[in-house]
Design an enzyme around this catalytic site. Structure first.
Site, PDB file in Angstrom:
ATOM      1  N   THR A  42      33.103  44.935  43.871  1.00  0.00           N
ATOM      2  CA  THR A  42      34.555  44.979  44.024  1.00  0.00           C
ATOM      3  C   THR A  42      35.279  44.897  42.689  1.00  0.00           C
ATOM      4  OG1 THR A  42      34.480  44.018  46.245  1.00  0.00           O
ATOM      5  CG2 THR A  42      36.551  43.813  45.037  1.00  0.00           C
ATOM      6  N   CYS A  43      34.890  43.968  41.837  1.00  0.00           N
ATOM      7  CA  CYS A  43      35.625  43.740  40.596  1.00  0.00           C
ATOM      8  C   CYS A  43      35.665  44.985  39.724  1.00  0.00           C
ATOM      9  CB  CYS A  43      35.004  42.579  39.823  1.00  0.00           C
ATOM     10  SG  CYS A  43      35.859  42.221  38.270  1.00  0.00           S
ATOM     11  N   CYS A  48      39.452  43.730  40.169  1.00  0.00           N
ATOM     12  CA  CYS A  48      40.159  43.175  39.019  1.00  0.00           C
ATOM     13  C   CYS A  48      40.179  44.078  37.795  1.00  0.00           C
ATOM     14  CB  CYS A  48      39.570  41.816  38.663  1.00  0.00           C
ATOM     15  SG  CYS A  48      37.773  41.706  38.697  1.00  0.00           S
ATOM     16  N   LYS A  51      42.491  47.208  38.468  1.00  0.00           N
ATOM     17  CA  LYS A  51      43.832  46.689  38.737  1.00  0.00           C
ATOM     18  C   LYS A  51      44.489  46.193  37.447  1.00  0.00           C
ATOM     19  CE  LYS A  51      43.937  43.054  41.209  1.00  0.00           C
ATOM     20  NZ  LYS A  51      43.754  42.182  42.381  1.00  0.00           N
ATOM     21  N   TYR A  99      26.658  49.519  34.143  1.00  0.00           N
ATOM     22  CA  TYR A  99      26.007  48.535  35.006  1.00  0.00           C
ATOM     23  C   TYR A  99      24.644  49.051  35.465  1.00  0.00           C
ATOM     24  CZ  TYR A  99      29.536  44.895  35.588  1.00  0.00           C
ATOM     25  OH  TYR A  99      30.375  43.822  35.384  1.00  0.00           O
ATOM     26  N   TYR A 178      47.408  36.726  45.701  1.00  0.00           N
ATOM     27  CA  TYR A 178      47.425  37.327  44.359  1.00  0.00           C
ATOM     28  C   TYR A 178      47.317  38.848  44.401  1.00  0.00           C
ATOM     29  CZ  TYR A 178      42.312  37.911  44.450  1.00  0.00           C
ATOM     30  OH  TYR A 178      41.033  38.295  44.758  1.00  0.00           O
ATOM     31  N   GLU A 182      50.214  41.158  42.722  1.00  0.00           N
ATOM     32  CA  GLU A 182      49.839  42.001  41.585  1.00  0.00           C
ATOM     33  C   GLU A 182      50.218  43.458  41.837  1.00  0.00           C
ATOM     34  OE1 GLU A 182      46.170  39.304  39.784  1.00  0.00           O
ATOM     35  OE2 GLU A 182      45.718  40.970  41.141  1.00  0.00           O
ATOM     36  N   HIS A 437      52.901  28.502  14.786  1.00  0.00           N
ATOM     37  CA  HIS A 437      54.291  28.921  14.970  1.00  0.00           C
ATOM     38  C   HIS A 437      54.539  30.254  14.281  1.00  0.00           C
ATOM     39  CE1 HIS A 437      58.585  28.407  15.589  1.00  0.00           C
ATOM     40  NE2 HIS A 437      58.768  28.740  14.321  1.00  0.00           N
ATOM     41  N   GLU A 442      52.116  27.519  21.402  1.00  0.00           N
ATOM     42  CA  GLU A 442      52.441  26.258  20.732  1.00  0.00           C
ATOM     43  C   GLU A 442      53.178  25.297  21.659  1.00  0.00           C
ATOM     44  OE1 GLU A 442      55.530  26.171  17.637  1.00  0.00           O
ATOM     45  OE2 GLU A 442      56.034  28.233  18.226  1.00  0.00           O
TER      46      GLU A 442
END
Length: 448
Positions: A42-43, A48, A51, A99, A178, A182, A437, A442
């Site tokens: 799925t990912c 994810c 997406k 993969y 989520y 999204e 900064h 920060e």
């Protein structure tokens, strides 16, 4: 002759299954993995990764809107959905190949078929071939759930969102999790008119309520329409191809597309788990112990099919721990405490540890430190959007119980902050750290 055809047979080549397969093979096991759809799960294929690429694509709308104030003139700007869609899907193809290459490099046999269990050590492939394995690992993941109402067949799930022929002019997203938020953010930024319909008045359950409220306020300011306490009664297809969504209100809502994103359920149906006496729990999830072993001694399960924590990094860790335990002579379990997570909404939010309400219920005496600020980047925007960071601290020990934030790049900032929460650091440790900064991060060491 060997007693079994394989030392390990994995059903499902998603994140957990792939990691378990290659690690077990590296320990010397003879491994095969069966995948009926595409390697990557799925990912990688429809979750994810693609997406997040859509999120990046949609963020250009905001950036281009700021360009003039930065001194840039962008003439003739326009957006073409098929270009973004096809680019994302080409990269998915590339990742799937990687993969597969990883499995091949580790000597793992990939079988592009559906596999079902016939017993504690037996597997039947869709082709009719039957094989045996000393250990079977189920890593089949989960699927989007669909409600039952007239016309639901006209609706789609997140699986289909990556392959839309056209960008919907009007999109209704059903759900408050989520995935719903999204996709709502993506398509609103790309120019679609977006309505989010949720059956309750709560969205993103599990995240800090104040952080969610801020995200909701910003999302509404950007133009997303939220309909709370909205339950769809039926969906009808009009003669012009548009969808009429009836939620019991006076007039149906007319949209081009309805995305159902109300949750995901484990992929256990039809796997033959009952033939091996594998116990199932709520929503059909496979019950496992701390070492990922099911009620059948030779069968294990990892990832979303167990419905413990539905996150890709968790599935990967579970798969790795399983392989080390069973084939690497190194018994390992997963610590599920303080797992960070993020929602790539617009703006994104992230959290780790206890929310304020959870901390008060558990510890009673807590201190809350926060920073409500306008990110420097947002000065160039017409929208006065503000970020919000929160730190929940045990008042007695000073130990940080949770950190939660909403604002640009929240997920990137959260990853480092999560290490501190996991390590049990205190508010004093953050106070003693010099700020970088000017940054948004920060704010974490300047919280009051």
């Amino acid at each position: 002759m060997a007693e079994y055809d394989y030392d390990l047979f994995v059903i499902g080549a998603g994140s957990g299954g792939v990691r378990a397969s290659r690690v077990a093979a590296s320990h010397g096991a003879k491994v095969a993995v069966a995948e009926e759809y595409r390697v990557g799960g799925t990912c990688v294929i429809r979750g994810c990764v693609p997406k997040k690429m859509l999120v990046y694509g949609s963020m250009f709308a905001e950036e281009l809107g700021h360009a003039e104030r930065f001194g840039w003139t962008v003439e003739g700007k326009s957006f073409d959905w098929p270009t973004l869609r096809d680019f994302v899907n080409r990269d998915v193809d590339r990742l799937e190949g990687l993969y597969g290459q990883t499995l091949d490099n580790h000597g793992v046999e990939v079988i592009p078929e559906r596999a079902t269990i016939t017993g504690p050590h037996g597997i039947r492939l869709a082709s009719g071939r039957e094989v045996t394995a000393k250990v079977i690992l189920v890593a089949t993941g989960a699927h989007p759930t669909m409600p039952d109402f007239p016309g639901v067949e006209h609706c789609i799930t997140s699986n289909e969102m990556f392959h839309l022929a056209e960008q919907p002019r009007c999109l209704m997203v059903v759900g408050g999790g989520y995935i719903a938020l999204e996709f709502a953010g993506i398509f609103q930024a790309l120019g679609s008119e977006v309505t989010v319909a949720n059956r309750t008045d709560r969205i993103l359950r599990g995240y800090d309520e104040q952080i969610v409220e801020r995200m909701l306020h910003v999302a509404m300011g950007r133009g997303i329409n939220f309909r709370m306490h909205s339950l769809i009664q039926k969906v009808e297809k009009a003669d012009d191809g548009c969808l009429l969504v009836d939620s019991g209100e006076t007039n149906p809502v007319k949209v081009d597309q309805v995305l159902i994103a109300i949750g995901r359920a484990p992929n256990t149906a039809g796997l033959g788990l009952e033939t091996a006496g594998v116990d199932l729990g709520k929503h059909g999830a496979i019950k496992v112990d701390e070492y990922n072993r099911t009620s059948c001694e030779s069968i294990y399960a990892v990832g979303d099919v167990t419905d413990r924590v539905q996150l890709t990094p968790v599935a990967i860790r579970e798969g790795h721990a399983f392989a080390d335990t069973v084939f690497g002579d190194n018994p390992r379990t997963i610590d599920y405490h303080a797992i960070p997570s993020a929602v790539f909404s617009q703006p994104p939010l992230a959290g780790v540890g206890l929310t304020e309400s959870q901390a008060r219920a558990t510890y009673g005496n807590v201190k809350v430190y926060s920073s409500d600020f306008r990110p420097m980047k947002n000065i160039f925007s017409d929208h006065p959007e503000r970020g919000l960071y929160k730190m929940i601290v045990d008042a007695t020990s000073g130990k940080i119980l949770g950190i939660h934030m909403v604002g640009p790049e929240s997920a990137e900032v959260m990853q480092a902050a999560a290490v501190a929460v996991k390590a049990g650091l205190t508010k004093a440790d953050f106070d003693a750290t010099v700020a970088i900064h000017p940054t948004m991060a920060e704010e974490l060491v300047l919280l009051k």
